[in-house]
Design an enzyme around this catalytic site. Structure first.
Site, PDB file in Angstrom:
ATOM      1  N   GLN A 300      -6.451 -11.472  -2.250  1.00  0.00           N
ATOM      2  CA  GLN A 300      -5.730 -12.646  -1.755  1.00  0.00           C
ATOM      3  C   GLN A 300      -6.485 -13.450  -1.506  1.00  0.00           C
ATOM      4  OE1 GLN A 300      -7.005 -11.049   2.045  1.00  0.00           O
ATOM      5  NE2 GLN A 300      -7.737 -12.528   2.706  1.00  0.00           N
ATOM      6  N   TRP A 328     -28.174 -33.377   9.660  1.00  0.00           N
ATOM      7  CA  TRP A 328     -29.250 -33.811   9.449  1.00  0.00           C
ATOM      8  C   TRP A 328     -29.538 -33.661   7.675  1.00  0.00           C
ATOM      9  CZ3 TRP A 328     -32.876 -35.593  11.351  1.00  0.00           C
ATOM     10  CH2 TRP A 328     -34.196 -35.946  10.964  1.00  0.00           C
ATOM     11  N   THR A 329     -29.588 -32.026   7.377  1.00  0.00           N
ATOM     12  CA  THR A 329     -29.789 -31.842   5.565  1.00  0.00           C
ATOM     13  C   THR A 329     -29.103 -32.544   4.310  1.00  0.00           C
ATOM     14  OG1 THR A 329     -29.916 -29.608   6.550  1.00  0.00           O
ATOM     15  CG2 THR A 329     -30.197 -30.323   4.170  1.00  0.00           C
ATOM     16  N   GLU A 369     -26.625 -39.191  10.053  1.00  0.00           N
ATOM     17  CA  GLU A 369     -27.259 -39.233  10.279  1.00  0.00           C
ATOM     18  C   GLU A 369     -28.719 -39.887   9.701  1.00  0.00           C
ATOM     19  OE1 GLU A 369     -28.838 -35.608  12.102  1.00  0.00           O
ATOM     20  OE2 GLU A 369     -27.038 -35.026  12.606  1.00  0.00           O
ATOM     21  N   THR A 436     -26.607 -36.794  22.323  1.00  0.00           N
ATOM     22  CA  THR A 436     -26.878 -36.831  23.057  1.00  0.00           C
ATOM     23  C   THR A 436     -28.074 -35.103  23.806  1.00  0.00           C
ATOM     24  OG1 THR A 436     -25.493 -36.199  24.798  1.00  0.00           O
ATOM     25  CG2 THR A 436     -25.544 -38.150  24.844  1.00  0.00           C
ATOM     26  N   ASP A 438     -31.832 -33.696  21.685  1.00  0.00           N
ATOM     27  CA  ASP A 438     -33.075 -33.032  20.989  1.00  0.00           C
ATOM     28  C   ASP A 438     -33.726 -34.875  21.343  1.00  0.00           C
ATOM     29  OD1 ASP A 438     -32.632 -31.345  19.419  1.00  0.00           O
ATOM     30  OD2 ASP A 438     -31.164 -32.285  18.047  1.00  0.00           O
TER      31      ASP A 438
END
Length: 595
Positions: A300, A328-329, A369, A436, A438
């Site tokens: 498929q 983040w990464t 970030e 909002t 960490d």
């Protein structure tokens, strides 16, 4: 902490000051102090009637205090003397305008002997001791109607006396008053506003603005289009966590959400790129794993998460799916990408709208970030880069696609929100996912223990401005509409070990053990292994043995959703589905709480 943005070794030598600074001031603020170092900020203000074409601020630090890194200025040191010169893009300063530049430092001394373009930093050699006024108190709001609000605040202080106050609404001055109250009329019913106040002394120097007060006028009905209820689906969750698209159905969550952010695509080489192509498009699902009970075949054209999301949308047509890039990464690539926003947007469009899966996605989410600040890596693209990126995305994706972003919740003075023109970007965007959570965690291994997602401030909070209410207020004060702000909820806890104190503020020896990562654990685990022992600032904390955790529960989420509704926010989002219980307790709380 703001990390290294500009190595001092790379800074260029400074030229001679171009003009006298008799009509300009420079004021210093210590933004934060972490014992072994500190963050400082200078604010340069043109108090004259003609533009400045360049500026140079110089000052002395005592022996043992030094600048270690800086941003928004070229900073050099010679002995105890430090000199900061404007960048090519921020040298011009119109009458009445101001700007800031900052630095990280070592030691604990304060600057002395400040000069601005060769003259006294407080406006001229003839007035060497006249400091600017302090910030007034955060305004209180009363007598709110459909069209008006009355504001009151505590007075600012100044060594020479206060002349008057400027009242700012959504960042723009609306009045100048001599007292400490003001009634703003002519407002629109059911609309969000944010007010701050700034004092002016008898020498016409202005001080820092007060904290922001959010106000929503009465009437006007509800936010158009209903509330957004968005969850992150992590691409890698199909491996160790064994969480698949079908789990959204079996948990009951699919019927209680409006949007999914599929995370993450990469940002590399100036382009949007696939993350894990096997999980996204190739992984074969058996019948019992598939949303519709139909197994994938070897030939498929599309398998993996994308095909399962397609099946989910067929079963729940109301759900919209966005492809989220960065995180983040993978945020390190944004700096290069935004050097050519149009080309970046084109690459993202080509990938998201690939004919093989174009029907799966309803838009794009950019999780940078952080622009003009530091996350895993640091960015120096400037305050306009984020706005330029979102403008290019909207131009390419058009009005029929969603264009959103996950953004910082750092509302500290001079923090990450202050470094970006989010209000300028808002006109091109559907909403902001304000992260909002960490705020605090075992990345500060010795504590103090603190809730990682406080709704409000509280006595003893480790960092001012690190809470949801102040973050939302600061975005509003910048000019971002409340209906374009989503409140973030973490479906996990953050914890320390080696803790003896039950209440927040205790010391620790390191990160508490976690299933996948030290210092982090899913709600579905914590609710049984370490039940809440108290609440603070609108969220729960738990002490079990020597471990101390903070996390949200259905009860605290319910109260946060009530607060989001009261603030007129566009809804809420959460990271991520895998942390919830098998019957979707936390998603249910968000859904019922928002209504």
């Amino acid at each position: 902490m703001t990390a290294l943005l500009l190595p001092l070794a790379a800074l260029v030598a400074l030229a001679t000051p171009a003009e006298a600074a008799t009509s300009a001031t420079a004021t210093y603020t210590k933004v934060s102090d972490w014992g072994t170092g500190f963050e400082g900020k200078w604010t340069v203000k043109n108090t004259g009637t003609t533009s400045l074409s360049s500026w140079t601020v110089a000052w002395d630090f005592p022996s043992g205090t030094a600048v270690t890194s800086g941003w928004d200025a070229d900073i050099t040191g010679s002995g105890n003397r430090w000199t900061a010169k404007n960048k090519a893009w921020n040298g011009t300063l119109a009458p009445g305008a101001s700007l800031t530049f900052g630095f990280n430092g070592s030691g604990g001394g304060s600057p002395t002997g400040c000069t601005l373009n060769g003259a006294s930093c407080d406006g001229g050699p003839g007035n060497p001791g006249d400091n600017p006024p302090s910030a007034p108190g955060t305004p209180t709001a009363g007598s709110i109607t459909d069209t008006s609000v009355t504001l009151s605040w505590t007075a600012a202080t100044d060594d020479k006396g206060i002349k008057n106050y400027d009242v700012l609404r959504d960042g723009a001055k609306v009045a100048t008053v001599t007292g400490t109250t003001y009634t703003n009329t002519g407002l629109t019913a059911g609309t969000d506003y944010a007010y701050t106040v700034q004092a002016r002394d008898t020498a016409d120097q202005t001080g820092p603005v007060s904290g922001a007060r959010a106000v929503r006028t009465t009437g006007g009905g509800s936010v158009p289009g209903g509330k957004v209820k968005l969850g992150y689906f992590t691409e890698w969750g199909v491996y160790d966590r064994n969480y698949h698209v079908k789990n959204l159905v079996t948990s009951g969550s699919a019927g209680k959400i409006t949007h999914i952010n599929y995370s993450f695509g990469n940002v590399t080489g100036g382009k949007c790129a696939m993350g894990d192509s096997f999980a996204a498009t190739d992984k074969a699902y058996t019948a019992d794993q598939a949303v519709d009970g139909v197994a994938d075949t070897w030939d498929q054209p599309l398998r993996g998460n994308f095909n399962q999301l397609r099946k989910l949308k067929a079963k729940y047509p109301n759900i919209k799916v966005l492809w989220s890039f960065g995180g983040w990464t993978w945020s390190g690539g944004f700096g290069q990408a935004v050097q050519n926003p149009a080309a970046f947007a084109q690459s993202c469009y080509d990938l998201v709208e690939d004919p093989r899966w174009a029907d799966v996605f309803d838009g794009i989410d950019l999780d940078w970030e952080y622009p003009n600040a530091c996350g895993l890596s640091c960015d120096t693209s400037g305050p306009a880069a984020f706005k330029n990126m979102m403008q290019a995305m909207r131009a390419k994706f058009g009005t029929n696609n969603l264009v959103t972003a996950a953004v910082t919740a750092d509302a500290s003075a001079g923090g990450k929100i202050d470094k970006v023109d989010y209000a300028g970007a808002a006109q091109y965007m559907n909403w902001f996912n304000v992260m909002t959570y960490d705020f605090f965690g075992a990345f500060s291994a010795q504590g103090p223990t603190a809730p990682h997602s406080p709704l409000t401030s509280y006595p003893g909070i480790p960092q001012a401005g690190f809470n949801s209410a102040e973050a939302i207020a600061k975005f509003k004060a910048q000019g971002v509409p409340a209906a374009k702000l989503l409140l973030g909820i973490g479906f996990y806890g953050r914890g320390w070990t080696g803790v003896t104190q039950t209440t927040p503020g205790g010391t620790a020896t390191g990160a508490a053990p976690g299933t996948y990562e030290a210092g982090i654990e899913d709600y579905k685990i914590l609710k049984n292994t370490c039940p809440p022992t108290g609440t603070v600032a609108g969220t729960s904390y738990a002490k079990c043995g020597s471990n101390w955790w903070s996390y949200d529960t259905p009860a605290t989420i319910t109260s946060k959703m009530a607060w989001a509704n009261q603030q007129g926010l566009g809804g809420a989002f959460f990271w991520d589905f895998t942390g919830d219980t098998a019957n979707g307790e936390l998603v249910t709380a968000i859904n019922s709480g928002l209504g």
